[in-house]
Design a protein around this motif. Structure first.
Motif, PDB file in Angstrom:
ATOM      1  N   TYR A  20      60.177  38.078 -70.883  1.00 48.83           N
ATOM      2  CA  TYR A  20      60.314  37.893 -72.310  1.00 48.83           C
ATOM      3  C   TYR A  20      60.861  36.488 -72.555  1.00 48.83           C
ATOM      4  O   TYR A  20      61.624  35.947 -71.742  1.00 48.83           O
TER       5      TYR A  20
ATOM      6  N   ARG B 101      61.075  47.997 -65.385  1.00 49.00           N
ATOM      7  CA  ARG B 101      61.006  49.321 -65.996  1.00 49.00           C
ATOM      8  C   ARG B 101      61.266  50.393 -64.946  1.00 49.00           C
ATOM      9  O   ARG B 101      60.671  50.391 -63.870  1.00 49.00           O
TER      10      ARG B 101
ATOM     11  N   PHE C 152      57.506  39.434 -75.957  1.00 49.39           N
ATOM     12  CA  PHE C 152      56.868  39.714 -74.678  1.00 49.39           C
ATOM     13  C   PHE C 152      55.969  38.548 -74.271  1.00 49.39           C
ATOM     14  O   PHE C 152      55.237  37.980 -75.094  1.00 49.39           O
TER      15      PHE C 152
ATOM     16  N   TYR D  30      57.116  48.502 -63.313  1.00 53.80           N
ATOM     17  CA  TYR D  30      56.578  47.339 -64.021  1.00 53.80           C
ATOM     18  C   TYR D  30      57.667  46.294 -64.134  1.00 53.80           C
ATOM     19  O   TYR D  30      58.852  46.635 -64.221  1.00 53.80           O
TER      20      TYR D  30
ATOM     21  N   LEU E 299      58.514  42.613 -66.341  1.00 53.12           N
ATOM     22  CA  LEU E 299      58.094  41.901 -67.542  1.00 53.12           C
ATOM     23  C   LEU E 299      58.906  40.623 -67.691  1.00 53.12           C
ATOM     24  O   LEU E 299      60.045  40.536 -67.216  1.00 53.12           O
TER      25      LEU E 299
ATOM     26  N   SER F  87      53.432  40.519 -67.996  1.00 50.26           N
ATOM     27  CA  SER F  87      53.979  41.585 -67.154  1.00 50.26           C
ATOM     28  C   SER F  87      53.156  41.710 -65.880  1.00 50.26           C
ATOM     29  O   SER F  87      52.070  41.124 -65.752  1.00 50.26           O
TER      30      SER F  87
END
Lengths: 114, 114
Positions: B36, B93, B46, B32, B34, B49
């Protein structure tokens, strides 16, 4: 609404002092993380925990330790603070061991070590 | 070795125009990605994503594009607004041994000019 709180927004300590940074989350999340943020270096992972009493080293664990005695609380400990540990410290939590991709962050603690 | 890189430390854009923030990564095992957003003296929040099996995800004014062959992702903000001025971090991630951790880039400071 997920809430992650950190015990102090600003902290000033002397070299050699033992420093405790506390983080509490109220959403029953399994995973908790400690990062430090420094200019030009982004967020770097210090330690994380995926369960009570469990801990894993992140990318920069040297000089730090952690404690997770209760699910909602994750403490970062600087055993003997040094000036190079002056930084912004960010705590985060996320649900379940391998799960949705979002972390929720606390407001941060800006630590100055003199 | 920086596994997630944001090569532009800052970006200025006129209000109403498109902001494009870029991020490169080296590890093809990330599952994943993302984005921010961080305001001064606050924790990151957040934004959006994307799973590694997708190539686009859209949420209102924010769209994330993923180019797996180039190991590159980008965040598009259209139209940009002054309130979008913040530091933007991309993160990836990594899942290992039933748990996971996030690896952050160094951040890009976006300034939207009124």
């Amino acid at each position: 609404d997920v809430k992650v709180t950190q015990s102090s927004r600003y902290l000033v300590k002397r070299t050699g002092e033992k420093v405790f940074l506390e983080c509490v989350q109220d959403m029953d999340h399994e995973n908790m993380f400690w990062y430090r943020q420094d200019p030009g270096l982004g967020l770097r992972l210090i330690y994380f925990s995926y369960d009570v009493k469990m801990k894993e080293k992140g990318d920069i664990p040297e000089g730090y330790s952690v404690s997770r005695e209760k699910k909602e609380r994750f403490s970062l400990i600087l055993e003997s603070a040094s000036t190079n540990q002056t930084s912004m410290y960010l705590c985060a939590s996320s649900p379940e061991r391998v799960s949705k991709e979002t972390q929720y962050f606390g407001p941060g603690t800006r630590l100055l070590v003199l | 070795d920086q596994q997630v890189k944001q090569n532009s430390p800052s970006l200025s854009v006129q209000e109403g125009r498109i902001s494009i923030l870029n991020c490169d990564y080296t590890n093809s095992m990330f599952d994943y990605f993302l984005w921010y957003k961080k305001y001064p003296a606050e924790g990151p929040t957040f934004l959006i994503s994307i799973s590694s099996i997708k190539d686009k995800n859209e949420d209102g004014r924010f769209t994330v594009f993923l180019n797996k062959s180039a190991k590159h992702l980008s965040l598009h903000i259209v139209p940009s607004q002054p309130g979008d001025s913040a530091v933007y971090f991309c993160a990836a991630r990594a899942v290992t041994s039933g748990t996971y951790k996030y690896i952050f880039g160094t951040g890009t400071r976006l300034k939207v000019l009124a």
